[in-house]
Design an enzyme around this catalytic site. Structure first.
Site, mmCIF file in Angstrom:
data_model
loop_
_atom_site.group_PDB
_atom_site.id
_atom_site.type_symbol
_atom_site.label_atom_id
_atom_site.label_comp_id
_atom_site.label_asym_id
_atom_site.label_seq_id
_atom_site.Cartn_x
_atom_site.Cartn_y
_atom_site.Cartn_z
ATOM 1 N N SER A 171 92.440 -32.675 92.281
ATOM 2 C CA SER A 171 93.641 -31.869 92.534
ATOM 3 C C SER A 171 93.413 -30.435 92.079
ATOM 4 O O SER A 171 92.500 -30.153 91.303
ATOM 5 C CB SER A 171 94.798 -32.449 91.746
ATOM 6 N N LYS A 172 94.285 -29.568 92.540
ATOM 7 C CA LYS A 172 94.238 -28.153 92.149
ATOM 8 C C LYS A 172 94.321 -28.025 90.634
ATOM 9 O O LYS A 172 93.624 -27.242 90.016
ATOM 10 C CB LYS A 172 95.422 -27.415 92.769
ATOM 11 N N ARG A 173 95.209 -28.836 90.056
ATOM 12 C CA ARG A 173 95.462 -28.736 88.624
ATOM 13 C C ARG A 173 94.182 -29.004 87.823
ATOM 14 O O ARG A 173 93.926 -28.410 86.795
ATOM 15 C CB ARG A 173 96.557 -29.735 88.243
ATOM 16 N N GLN A 174 93.374 -29.933 88.331
ATOM 17 C CA GLN A 174 92.187 -30.308 87.557
ATOM 18 C C GLN A 174 90.905 -29.608 88.005
ATOM 19 O O GLN A 174 89.827 -29.995 87.602
ATOM 20 C CB GLN A 174 92.024 -31.822 87.562
#
Ligand code: GLU
Length: 496
Positions: free
Chosen positions: A265-268
């Site tokens: 994901s973008k977050r990770q």
């Protein structure tokens, strides 16, 4: 089939400029590059911009700039010349929107041979088919309605100017089996493969037609791409067969995963390559980190130059299982590569990330070269300098108010004259420092040597603690010898 025995492997990276280049794309490009280079072959960059609605302005330049920053430069195809996208090579154009006639020719040829057919279904009808198939629990796909139109019907509709696409007529039965260079033997039943649109009503090909035509025309020998494309491969292999061409070899790379093994994901970390650059990751760090997302050399080594990667890389050592994206590992790489920078480069690097307020300090230019190695122990990337500025280093550049109570070492806490006694120690320390030869200020050991007798006389904490606090105004900071070295004579004497 062993990929490493091949000579002159030709690979390509074929991104769609529908957004900026992310780490997954960089990995595909890097592995394609390594595979080609190892064999002395060519690495091509092709732009797959057939999805007009999703093409973003600046996408191509972003891809090229990101690759060039990482050092993964194409030999042929769309390249960066003087900062602008340009083309180089004998098999161009390398941008699909410039090759429409070529695709049309093959789409027509496939229709003439009976391997493809005109489809006149309207968007409404296709929506209805989709709904019906869902209701009947059938896999999504076209129902083959126009496959059975008579020759006359087709001619009339074409004469009439009816909107149409061209679809590939997939066989109703049979199995497509191919040898994936990473996953081994892979099979798909043709009956599970949809009659794919090859040419759209706007005259643009779909990815499936364009990719096969281009890989063939550009003499690509090995297609390296993400696992998400594996279910498209039977369509491609069937197209090769219909066109009478030998298919390329295929290597589908493992997915990139978050630490909980969900899709990255973008977050990770699934963010644009140039965002990593902005944060202060060095290209060498990102490149090694990305190389290890699904590959390893089979031993303990972890740091490679690009040339070393070329000689070490092989598809046999690429894993089938998804690769977990571990940002701490990337930070580790970055710290390791920052440590390798020479002083001049490190100074330039640190300087780029220093906040304005520090830069405006009169001592900035003197302090920074002495502070940078100490600072490096506390950060893993440039962006952390500003993030931790107040916590870690603001006191080097900005005078802070001293809390006098903090000056007193714990052994003196109950002594009513503690502050005066402490002031006396600091005054003696100051006198020693003032009398110290100028060269000693460049040498932490010399500073320590000068002050040490005082600590033997009055006690270590008693002397060093207030000296350190008077220089940093903080209860936490490097030791006073280090502070003296970084701040320099004038500033030290002032502060004390
Ligand atoms: N244009 C496709 C992409 O954006 C390329 C897939 C392939 O390499 O065949 O990933």
């Amino acid at each position: 089939m062993a990929d490493t025995n091949n000579t002159n492997i030709v690979t390509r990276f074929a991104p769609s400029p529908t957004g900026f280049l992310h780490v997954g794309g960089l990995r595909t490009a890097l592995y394609s590059y390594l595979l080609a280079k190892k064999s002395g072959g060519r690495f091509i960059l092709r732009i797959e911009d057939t999805d007009r609605a999703r093409t973003v302005p600046g996408g191509v330049e972003n891809i090229l700039t990101s690759l060039s920053w990482a050092g993964v430069n194409p030999d042929e195809g769309v390249i960066l010349r003087d900062g602008e996208a340009s083309e180089s090579g004998a098999n161009g154009p390398y941008t699909q929107s410039h090759r429409l006639e070529i695709y049309k020719k093959y789409a027509d040829e496939l229709v003439a041979k009976g391997n493809a057919y005109y489809c006149f279904c309207t968007a409404d009808r296709l929506a209805q088919v989709k709904e019906d198939r869902q209701a009947n629990k059938l896999p999504p796909g076209y129902d083959g309605h126009c496959k059975n139109l008579s020759k006359e019907e087709v001619e009339n509709k074409l004469k009439n100017g009816d909107n149409h696409v061209i679809r590939l007529a997939m066989p109703d039965d049979g199995v497509c089996t191919f040898h994936d260079l990473i996953r081994g033997e892979v099979s798909f039943k043709y009956s599970d493969v949809d009659d794919q649109v090859l040419l759209k009503s706007d005259g643009f090909p779909t990815y499936h037609l364009a990719v096969v035509v281009d890989d063939h025309h550009m003499q690509v020998s090995h297609v390296v791409r993400g696992e998400e494309w594996i279910s498209s491969t039977p369509k491609h292999i069937y197209l090769y067969e219909c066109l009478g061409w030998t298919p390329t070899l295929f290597a589908h790379l493992p997915l990139l995963l978050n630490s909980d093994r969900s899709k990255l994901s973008k977050r990770q970390g699934d963010v644009a390559v140039l965002d990593y650059k902005e944060k202060g990751y060095l290209p060498e760090a990102l490149l090694n980190f990305v190389a290890f997302l699904g590959w390893n050399p089979g031993d303990e080594r972890e740091m490679f130059t690009l040339d070393e990667l070329v000689s070490e890389f092989s598809l046999e050592k690429v894993n089938k299982a998804g690769a977990v994206f571990n940002i701490e590992k990337l930070d580790w790489y970055n710290r390791e590569y920052l440590k390798k920078l020479d002083d001049e480069k490190l100074l330039k690097y640190i300087d780029t990330f220093m906040p304005e307020v520090a830069r405006n300090s009169v001592n900035y230019k003197n302090i920074l070269p002495r502070l940078m190695h100490t600072l490096l122990e506390r950060i893993s990337k440039g962006s952390e300098i500003a993030e931790t500025y107040t916590e870690n280093i603001s006191y080097f550049f900005e005078k802070e108010k001293i809390d006098e109570g903090m000056l007193v070492w714990k052994s003196l806490k109950d002594n009513p004259n503690a502050l005066d006694i402490t002031r006396g120690y600091i005054a003696e320390a100051r006198a020693i420092l003032e009398g110290m030869p100028v060269e000693s200020w460049d040498d932490r050991e010399a500073i320590k040597g000068a002050l040490w007798p005082l600590t033997e006389k009055y006690g270590r904490g008693e002397v060093l603690w207030p000296l350190r606090v008077s220089l940093s105004c903080r209860d936490k900071s490097p030791d006073p010898f280090e502070l003296c070295y970084i701040l320099g004579r004038e500033e030290v004497l002032n502060r004390i």
